[in-house]
Design a protein around this motif. Structure first.
Motif, short mmCIF file in Angstrom:
data_model
loop_
_atom_site.label_atom_id
_atom_site.label_comp_id
_atom_site.label_asym_id
_atom_site.label_seq_id
_atom_site.Cartn_x
_atom_site.Cartn_y
_atom_site.Cartn_z
N SER A 96 41.44 32.27 49.12
CA SER A 96 40.34 32.03 48.22
C SER A 96 40.90 32.17 46.80
CB SER A 96 39.24 33.06 48.48
OG SER A 96 38.22 32.91 47.55
N VAL A 97 40.27 31.51 45.86
CA VAL A 97 40.75 31.58 44.49
C VAL A 97 39.97 32.66 43.74
CG1 VAL A 97 40.93 30.32 42.32
CG2 VAL A 97 41.42 29.16 44.46
N GLU A 148 46.69 21.19 48.43
CA GLU A 148 46.15 21.02 47.09
C GLU A 148 44.78 21.69 47.08
OE1 GLU A 148 46.60 16.98 45.71
OE2 GLU A 148 45.00 17.30 44.26
N ILE A 149 44.64 22.64 46.20
CA ILE A 149 43.36 23.36 46.13
C ILE A 149 42.66 22.95 44.84
CG2 ILE A 149 42.25 25.62 46.00
CD1 ILE A 149 44.82 26.74 47.34
N GLU A 150 41.43 22.58 44.96
CA GLU A 150 40.64 22.28 43.78
C GLU A 150 39.45 23.20 43.75
OE1 GLU A 150 41.18 17.50 43.58
OE2 GLU A 150 39.23 18.33 42.99
N CYS A 151 39.19 23.73 42.59
CA CYS A 151 38.11 24.70 42.51
C CYS A 151 37.40 24.48 41.18
CB CYS A 151 38.73 26.09 42.60
SG CYS A 151 37.67 27.44 42.15
N LEU A 172 45.52 33.68 43.94
CA LEU A 172 45.19 33.10 45.24
C LEU A 172 45.26 34.28 46.19
CD1 LEU A 172 44.65 30.47 46.80
CD2 LEU A 172 47.06 30.40 47.34
N HIS A 173 44.15 34.57 46.82
CA HIS A 173 44.15 35.81 47.61
C HIS A 173 43.31 35.66 48.86
CE1 HIS A 173 40.13 37.68 46.05
NE2 HIS A 173 40.05 36.39 46.13
N PHE A 225 49.36 35.03 45.50
CA PHE A 225 50.08 35.08 44.24
C PHE A 225 49.13 35.53 43.15
CE2 PHE A 225 48.69 30.57 43.53
CZ PHE A 225 48.21 30.68 42.23
N PHE A 226 49.67 36.09 42.10
CA PHE A 226 48.81 36.32 40.96
C PHE A 226 49.55 36.01 39.68
CE2 PHE A 226 50.68 40.49 40.67
CZ PHE A 226 50.42 40.94 39.39
N ALA A 227 48.81 35.43 38.76
CA ALA A 227 49.37 35.00 37.49
C ALA A 227 48.53 35.61 36.38
CB ALA A 227 49.35 33.48 37.41
N PRO A 228 48.91 36.81 35.92
CA PRO A 228 48.13 37.45 34.87
C PRO A 228 48.35 36.76 33.54
CG PRO A 228 50.01 38.81 35.42
CD PRO A 228 50.05 37.64 36.35
#
Lengths: 436, 281
Positions: free
Chosen positions: A323-324, A357-360, A379-380, A388-391
């Motif tokens: 899930s995003v 490919e995830i679109e949200c 993305l968790h 992954f996490f991108a702070p």
């Protein structure tokens, strides 16, 4: 010229990275042999390396603080700001004598009291009264001094009725208030405060800031204050110190320092969003991330934009449920809103091995505030793990949602969004008739 | 301009104890002593009775195994008096040693947040455990009285030698503190040593003359056994209380030097460890 209360002379602190365990005794012996006996350079010390990601991956040792030279005058209030891991807390730890510097020297006039965390040293089995004495003594107070201040401390903490109850029965709020009160009423010339305001409710924070203001303005104590709460820092401090990668990046009047800090965050926002990924699951690869239809880290939300699109392209080697998650923060790092749909509804999507490919699309509030937002993207699998996490991966410049002729809400003053009014009613008596 | 009152440097002298600062923190020391004593038995049913029960049960156990099954002599002294006097020293030593060796790690959370002279902790441990020694001494005195009144024996020799008792106990405390601080300093960095300590303490009890007199050993082993400074403490206590065995001036001197060395090394190692220990914790 007022007296100098604290002086840092080329202070540096080096940390060893990695696990201390197997091999360290061997390393220690080797280091001792090379430096003390053979008179060579320390083989484990990388000269000139700073605590950034690249150095962390290469060197065994890292400088958390490097060549810090600094004078703080008596009665000055200094706010220390910087990103996580910049070296702020290390600076306070050195001054509090919790750990020793590797190089340089720190000099101070007067007693140093540190509030690195409130309520440490409380013994749960002992009563509030016993703990006040215990904690006060730990901080170097005399029994007599504590006795003199006892009523004030109890009063400030608001625990009159529970003084003789073991603190293990206290609520966490009482615990924090009592801890803060003991430290704040210490008669020390220098007060070192680290992020204590992050705990406790609004009422406590207001009281605590008031107490700290009194300590500086009323009593002329020197205060060093670390916080991510820019509001509190600018309210309390005259001087600001921006620490970055273990060095002083800016030093001066507080509003300028905060400005320099915020600008430095923005400056980092170049390149592509996917470069901001800090941690990623080993069977996952991300090729492209688009936020607001761009791969660039800065973009602008148009006025009255209704949705924010997030696109993630990548490939996975294994099946995962994901899930995003998206967090909106102010530039100072304070979270203001989040989208954690997966955790709220429990719904996740299936990522099968191969390319995906995830679109949200995130529905933006109708009256979004005007201002700049920092975005954390995850993305968790909700409540299980982060893939992954991108702070701080992107900055959104928002013009805010507004109607013609009306200004939008302002992020700094009015918060993330304006609420929509469902119904408003006014009732007045007019010549005996109720008019709606 | 006033002089600097606090100077924080990376390298300090080898033995670096600021006695004036330690004196400033005397209230904290007393708070710790009081806390250790009161907290230990809060929310327990028997409370301070445990202080009595533990040595009594151990004595009974030693009487059963060493006196009964193994039949080792107690040099003519009633077994309870013999074992209890050995346990008095041993319990004090082992508790102070174990507690001190864990003092840095157990308080890591606190030490990471507040500064105070760290030596306060081992000092308070050695002091608060004196209370247990006191209670056990009372127990021993009660037992001696019982033997005198009920059985008409007179085990204790009243002489100047009784004044040695507090000195022996003090030396035991310092020895335990010294070793404890050395181990604490090492375990701060190399955790696996902590496991060795509990094991080593068990072995050391058997190597010390708690349940047997040195005199019961073969002659050629005796001097090896005396290399353990605890042997001198325990034998010394029995000598000064009951006039058992003999006191050799050489071994007394050896033990005194040993205690002082352990204490000095402990203080040096502890002072070195406390400064950077929190980086590893």
């Amino acid at each position: 010229m007022s007296d100098c209360a604290v002086r840092f002379e080329e202070v540096g602190k080096m940390y060893r990275l990695g696990q201390v365990g197997t091999g360290t005794l061997c390393h220690d012996l080797n280091q001792w042999w090379q430096t003390r006996i053979m008179g060579r350079e320390n083989p484990y010390l990388k000269v000139g390396s700073l605590s950034n990601q690249a150095a962390m991956n290469q060197g065994e040792c890292v400088w958390a603080l490097r060549d810090v030279t600094l004078d703080i005058a008596q009665g000055e209030t200094v706010g220390i700001i910087g990103k996580n891991g910049a070296g702020k807390s290390t600076l306070l730890k050195l001054l509090s004598r919790i750990t020793a510097p590797t190089t340089g020297c720190i000099k101070a006039r007067g007693r140093i009291a540190s509030m690195l965390e409130v309520g440490t040293g409380f013994h749960p089995e002992m009563t509030g009264r016993e703990n006040i004495y215990m904690n006060g003594s730990i901080m170097g107070m005399k029994r007599r001094e504590i006795a003199q201040r006892f009523d004030e401390i109890v009063d400030f903490a608001g625990i009159e009725r529970y003084v003789d109850t073991p603190v293990k029965r206290y609520s966490s709020g009482m615990w924090v208030r009592l801890g803060f009160a003991v430290a704040a009423f210490l008669e020390s010339e220098i007060l070192v405060v680290d992020e204590v305001l992050a705990v406790g409710d609004a009422e406590f924070q207001r009281k605590a800031i008031g107490k700290l203001e009194y300590a500086t303005q009323g009593q002329g104590r020197t205060v060093l204050f670390v916080s991510h709460n820019m509001g509190a820092v600018s309210q309390l401090c005259r001087r600001g110190l921006v620490i970055d990668h273990g060095q002083i990046m800016a030093d001066g009047e507080i509003s300028r320092a905060i400005g320099a800090y915020l600008a430095s965050i923005e400056d980092e926002q170049v390149g592509e969003i996917k470069e901001a990924i800090k941690k990623i699951h080993k069977s996952l690869a991300v090729n492209q991330i688009k936020i607001n239809d761009t791969v660039s880290r800065q973009s602008t939300l148009s006025p009255n934009q209704e949705t924010l699109r997030v696109e993630i392209r990548g490939s996975s080697k294994q099946e995962m449920k994901g899930s995003v998650k998206l967090i909106f923060k102010t530039m100072a790092g304070l979270p203001v809103a989040s989208m954690v749909e997966g955790r709220v509804t429990g719904e996740t999507f299936q990522i099968r091995p191969g390319d995906f490919e995830i679109e949200c699309e995130v529905k933006l509030p109708r009256y979004l505030a005007k201002g700049d937002f920092l975005i954390d993207l995850y993305l968790h699998q909700p409540a299980v793990q982060d893939f992954f996490f991108a702070p701080n991966c992107a900055i959104l410049h928002s013009y805010g949602g507004y109607q013609e002729y009306c200004a939008p809400a302002v992020l700094a003053d009015e918060g993330f969004m304006s609420l929509e009014c469902e119904r408003i009613l006014i009732k007045q008596n007019f010549k005996g008739v109720t008019v709606c | 301009m006033n002089p600097w009152t606090v100077i924080i440097r990376p390298h300090r002298r080898l033995l670096d104890i600021d006695l004036r600062e330690l004196w400033e923190y005397r209230d904290l020391y007393w708070m710790y002593v009081k806390r250790d004593v009161t907290v230990a038995y809060k929310q327990t049913v028997l409370g301070p009775l445990w202080y009595l029960l533990q040595p009594m049960l151990t004595t009974v156990m030693l009487m059963f195994i060493f006196g009964g099954i193994a039949g080792i002599s107690t040099e003519g002294l009633p077994q309870p008096l013999f074992y209890l006097s050995g346990l008095l020293i041993w319990n004090y030593f082992s508790t102070v040693l174990t507690d001190t060796s864990q003092s840095l790690i157990k308080n890591a959370h606190l030490l990471g947040k507040v500064y105070f002279p760290r030596v306060v902790i081992p000092l308070s441990i050695a002091t608060s455990n004196l209370l247990k020694v006191g209670i056990q001494t009372l127990l021993l005195m009660g037992l001696i009285l019982y033997y005198m009144v009920a059985l008409g024996l007179n085990p204790v020799i009243l002489s100047w030698r009784l004044t040695l008792v507090p000195i022996i106990i003090l030396a035991t405390g310092l020895l335990a503190m010294g070793w404890g601080m050395i181990i604490a300093a090492l375990t701060a960095k190399y955790r696996d040593l902590a496991l060795l300590v509990s094991f080593g303490v068990q072995l050391l009890m058997l190597a010390s003359p708690v349940a047997y007199p040195i005199g019961a050993m073969p002659e050629r082993w005796q001097s090896y056994a005396m290399l353990n400074p605890l042997a001198s403490m325990i034998e010394g206590l029995r000598y000064s209380l009951y006039g058992l065995g003999s006191a050799d001036i050489g071994w007394i001197f050896y033990s005194a030097i040993f205690v002082l060395m352990a204490l000095a090394m402990g203080l040096i190692a502890f002072a070195k460890a406390e400064r950077n220990f929190i980086d590893h914790a």
